[in-house]
Design a protein around this motif. Sequence first.
Motif, PDB file in Angstrom:
ATOM      1  N   PRO A 117       0.796  -1.231   0.000  1.00 37.37           N
ATOM      2  CA  PRO A 117       0.000   0.000   0.000  1.00 37.37           C
ATOM      3  C   PRO A 117       0.830   1.283   0.000  1.00 37.37           C
ATOM      4  CG  PRO A 117      -0.971  -1.608   1.477  1.00 37.37           C
ATOM      5  CD  PRO A 117       0.330  -2.182   1.019  1.00 37.37           C
ATOM      6  N   ALA A 118       1.941   1.294   0.728  1.00 35.00           N
ATOM      7  CA  ALA A 118       2.752   2.512   0.820  1.00 35.00           C
ATOM      8  C   ALA A 118       3.320   2.927  -0.527  1.00 35.00           C
ATOM      9  CB  ALA A 118       3.895   2.300   1.814  1.00 35.00           C
ATOM     10  N   LEU A 119       3.493   1.947  -1.441  1.00 37.68           N
ATOM     11  CA  LEU A 119       4.085   2.244  -2.745  1.00 37.68           C
ATOM     12  C   LEU A 119       3.039   2.573  -3.813  1.00 37.68           C
ATOM     13  CD1 LEU A 119       6.865  -0.490  -2.956  1.00 37.68           C
ATOM     14  CD2 LEU A 119       6.933   1.767  -1.886  1.00 37.68           C
ATOM     15  N   GLN A 120       1.785   2.610  -3.428  1.00 39.96           N
ATOM     16  CA  GLN A 120       0.730   2.888  -4.387  1.00 39.96           C
ATOM     17  C   GLN A 120       0.422   4.376  -4.517  1.00 39.96           C
ATOM     18  OE1 GLN A 120      -2.615   0.395  -3.336  1.00 39.96           O
ATOM     19  NE2 GLN A 120      -1.378  -1.472  -3.401  1.00 39.96           N
ATOM     20  N   SER A 121       1.199   5.203  -3.846  1.00 44.08           N
ATOM     21  CA  SER A 121       1.018   6.648  -3.926  1.00 44.08           C
ATOM     22  C   SER A 121       1.456   7.163  -5.294  1.00 44.08           C
ATOM     23  CB  SER A 121       1.845   7.344  -2.837  1.00 44.08           C
ATOM     24  OG  SER A 121       1.936   8.730  -3.079  1.00 44.08           O
ATOM     25  N   PRO A 122       0.766   8.166  -5.841  1.00 39.53           N
ATOM     26  CA  PRO A 122       1.197   8.744  -7.133  1.00 39.53           C
ATOM     27  C   PRO A 122       2.530   9.464  -7.033  1.00 39.53           C
ATOM     28  CG  PRO A 122      -0.589  10.034  -6.160  1.00 39.53           C
ATOM     29  CD  PRO A 122      -0.474   8.776  -5.350  1.00 39.53           C
ATOM     30  N   PHE A 124       5.185   8.152  -5.564  1.00 35.46           N
ATOM     31  CA  PHE A 124       6.266   7.169  -5.498  1.00 35.46           C
ATOM     32  C   PHE A 124       7.098   7.134  -6.777  1.00 35.46           C
ATOM     33  CE2 PHE A 124       7.359   2.598  -6.410  1.00 35.46           C
ATOM     34  CZ  PHE A 124       8.484   2.561  -5.609  1.00 35.46           C
ATOM     35  N   ALA A 125       6.422   7.042  -7.933  1.00 34.16           N
ATOM     36  CA  ALA A 125       7.139   6.941  -9.207  1.00 34.16           C
ATOM     37  C   ALA A 125       8.006   8.171  -9.490  1.00 34.16           C
ATOM     38  CB  ALA A 125       6.167   6.685 -10.353  1.00 34.16           C
ATOM     39  N   MET A 174      13.642  14.655  -3.114  1.00 35.54           N
ATOM     40  CA  MET A 174      13.360  14.700  -1.680  1.00 35.54           C
ATOM     41  C   MET A 174      11.985  15.307  -1.416  1.00 35.54           C
ATOM     42  SD  MET A 174      17.063  15.801  -0.069  1.00 35.54           S
ATOM     43  CE  MET A 174      16.480  15.664   1.620  1.00 35.54           C
ATOM     44  N   LEU A 175      11.631  16.342  -2.179  1.00 42.37           N
ATOM     45  CA  LEU A 175      10.315  16.960  -1.999  1.00 42.37           C
ATOM     46  C   LEU A 175       9.203  15.982  -2.367  1.00 42.37           C
ATOM     47  CD1 LEU A 175      11.007  20.532  -3.431  1.00 42.37           C
ATOM     48  CD2 LEU A 175      10.694  19.894  -1.035  1.00 42.37           C
ATOM     49  N   PHE A 176       9.377  15.276  -3.499  1.00 45.20           N
ATOM     50  CA  PHE A 176       8.393  14.263  -3.877  1.00 45.20           C
ATOM     51  C   PHE A 176       8.309  13.171  -2.813  1.00 45.20           C
ATOM     52  CE2 PHE A 176       9.281  15.290  -8.608  1.00 45.20           C
ATOM     53  CZ  PHE A 176       8.369  16.332  -8.555  1.00 45.20           C
ATOM     54  N   GLY A 177       9.482  12.817  -2.256  1.00 43.54           N
ATOM     55  CA  GLY A 177       9.514  11.799  -1.215  1.00 43.54           C
ATOM     56  C   GLY A 177       8.776  12.243   0.035  1.00 43.54           C
ATOM     57  N   ALA A 178       8.903  13.522   0.377  1.00 39.22           N
ATOM     58  CA  ALA A 178       8.198  14.045   1.548  1.00 39.22           C
ATOM     59  C   ALA A 178       6.685  14.001   1.347  1.00 39.22           C
ATOM     60  CB  ALA A 178       8.661  15.479   1.825  1.00 39.22           C
ATOM     61  N   LEU A 179       6.244  14.359   0.139  1.00 37.57           N
ATOM     62  CA  LEU A 179       4.814  14.289  -0.160  1.00 37.57           C
ATOM     63  C   LEU A 179       4.309  12.853  -0.134  1.00 37.57           C
ATOM     64  CD1 LEU A 179       4.721  16.904  -3.077  1.00 37.57           C
ATOM     65  CD2 LEU A 179       3.817  17.206  -0.761  1.00 37.57           C
ATOM     66  N   TRP A 180       5.157  11.945  -0.655  1.00 37.11           N
ATOM     67  CA  TRP A 180       4.816  10.521  -0.623  1.00 37.11           C
ATOM     68  C   TRP A 180       4.701  10.038   0.827  1.00 37.11           C
ATOM     69  CZ3 TRP A 180       9.202   6.464  -1.301  1.00 37.11           C
ATOM     70  CH2 TRP A 180       8.695   5.179  -1.060  1.00 37.11           C
ATOM     71  N   ALA A 181       5.680  10.427   1.668  1.00 37.01           N
ATOM     72  CA  ALA A 181       5.676   9.996   3.067  1.00 37.01           C
ATOM     73  C   ALA A 181       4.447  10.516   3.811  1.00 37.01           C
ATOM     74  CB  ALA A 181       6.953  10.489   3.754  1.00 37.01           C
ATOM     75  N   GLY A 186       1.681   9.541   6.987  1.00 39.11           N
ATOM     76  CA  GLY A 186       1.098  10.611   7.779  1.00 39.11           C
ATOM     77  C   GLY A 186       2.038  11.705   8.223  1.00 39.11           C
ATOM     78  N   HIS A 187       3.306  11.671   7.794  1.00 41.03           N
ATOM     79  CA  HIS A 187       4.255  12.714   8.167  1.00 41.03           C
ATOM     80  C   HIS A 187       5.258  12.907   7.037  1.00 41.03           C
ATOM     81  CE1 HIS A 187       6.581   9.109   9.051  1.00 41.03           C
ATOM     82  NE2 HIS A 187       5.684   8.771   9.958  1.00 41.03           N
ATOM     83  N   TYR A 188       5.751  14.133   6.909  1.00 41.89           N
ATOM     84  CA  TYR A 188       6.653  14.445   5.805  1.00 41.89           C
ATOM     85  C   TYR A 188       8.057  13.888   6.010  1.00 41.89           C
ATOM     86  CZ  TYR A 188       3.112  17.798   4.255  1.00 41.89           C
ATOM     87  OH  TYR A 188       1.955  18.380   3.805  1.00 41.89           O
ATOM     88  N   TRP A 189       8.501  13.831   7.248  1.00 44.98           N
ATOM     89  CA  TRP A 189       9.894  13.433   7.521  1.00 44.98           C
ATOM     90  C   TRP A 189       9.960  12.836   8.911  1.00 44.98           C
ATOM     91  CZ3 TRP A 189      13.831  14.089   3.903  1.00 44.98           C
ATOM     92  CH2 TRP A 189      15.119  13.786   4.332  1.00 44.98           C
ATOM     93  N   SER A 190      10.654  11.726   9.064  1.00 46.25           N
ATOM     94  CA  SER A 190      10.695  11.060  10.378  1.00 46.25           C
ATOM     95  C   SER A 190      12.107  10.682  10.815  1.00 46.25           C
ATOM     96  CB  SER A 190       9.829   9.801  10.340  1.00 46.25           C
ATOM     97  OG  SER A 190      10.346   8.874   9.383  1.00 46.25           O
ATOM     98  N   TRP A 191      13.124  11.109  10.063  1.00 48.49           N
ATOM     99  CA  TRP A 191      14.520  10.738  10.348  1.00 48.49           C
ATOM    100  C   TRP A 191      14.704   9.230  10.400  1.00 48.49           C
ATOM    101  CZ3 TRP A 191      17.903  14.232   9.269  1.00 48.49           C
ATOM    102  CH2 TRP A 191      17.570  15.574   9.420  1.00 48.49           C
ATOM    103  N   ASP A 192      13.980   8.562   9.546  1.00 49.36           N
ATOM    104  CA  ASP A 192      14.217   7.154   9.253  1.00 49.36           C
ATOM    105  C   ASP A 192      15.667   7.031   8.774  1.00 49.36           C
ATOM    106  OD1 ASP A 192      14.291   5.263   6.657  1.00 49.36           O
ATOM    107  OD2 ASP A 192      12.892   4.406   8.098  1.00 49.36           O
TER     108      ASP A 192
END
Length: 258
Positions: A117-122, A124-125, A174-181, A186-192
Motif C-alpha cells: 500500500p505505501a508504494l501505491q502513492s502517485p 512514489f514513481a 526529496m520533496l516528492f519523497g516528503a509528499l509521498w511519506a 502521515g508525516h513528511y519526515w521522520s529521520w528514518d
Amino acid sequence: MDWSYFIYFALSAVLLWSVGAWAAWRNKVALTYTMTIAGLLVFFGFILSMWISLERPPLRTMGETRLWYSFFLPLAGIIVYSRWKYKWILSFSTVLALVFICVNLFKPEIHDKTLMPALQSPWFAPHVIVYMFAYAVLGAATLMALVSLIGKTRHLDIIDNMVYVGLAFMTFGMLFGALWAKEAWGHYWSWDPKETWAAITWLSYLGYIHYRLVPRHRVRLALGSLVVSFVLLQMCWWGINYLPSAQGTSVHTYNTSK
C-alpha cells in the motif's frame, strides 16, 4: 512481457550505445545522436513493457531501480555530449550502464505485480525516477572529478554545472519523497535511517557548491569532497539496506527481500 526478454533489449541497446560512443570519437555527430537515442528508445521500450506487464511502475526492487539507472546514464551522457562535446562521456556512460545491466542479468530478481500500500502513492514513481536521474548525473560528475584529480586537465565548469543539475533533481526527489511519506505514513519526515542518509548526502553536495564559491578554495580538496559525496550517495541508495539500524525498523527496506 516478462524478465526473460530483458537480455535481448539490453544487448540491442548496449550495441547501439557502443556505436554511438564510437561515432563520438570519430566526430560523426549525426550518427552519435542517432545510435544513442535509438538505444535509449529500445531500453525504455523494455521498461515500458515491464510497466504494462506488472501493472505498476518497475521501481520496487533494487533490480528495477537499476533498470532506470542503466537508462539514465546514457541519457545523461548524451546531454553532456550535446552541451560540451566531451567525446569520452558516452563511452563512460555505456560501460557503466553495461555494468548495471550485467548485475541484473547475473542476479535477476523476482518481479511481480504485488505492490504494498505505501508504494501505491502517485508520488512514489516521480520520487524514484527523479532520484535515479540525479544519481546518473552526479555519477558522471564524480568520474570527471576523478579524471581531474588524476590528470592535469581540469573540468571544473562542467563538473559544477552537473552538480547543480544533479542536486536540483535530488532536491525535487526529496520533496516528492516528503509528499509521498505524508500520504503513506502521515508525516513528511521522520529521520528514518534512509531519510537521514538522504539528508547527509544532500548536505554534502550543497557543501561542495558553497565551498567552490569561496574565493581562495583548494581545487583538489573540492574535487575530493565530491568523490566522498558520491560514496555517501551509494550508502543512501543501497548501502543503507545492510546497516543494522535499518533492519526491521526502516520503512524504506521493503525491497530487500526481492
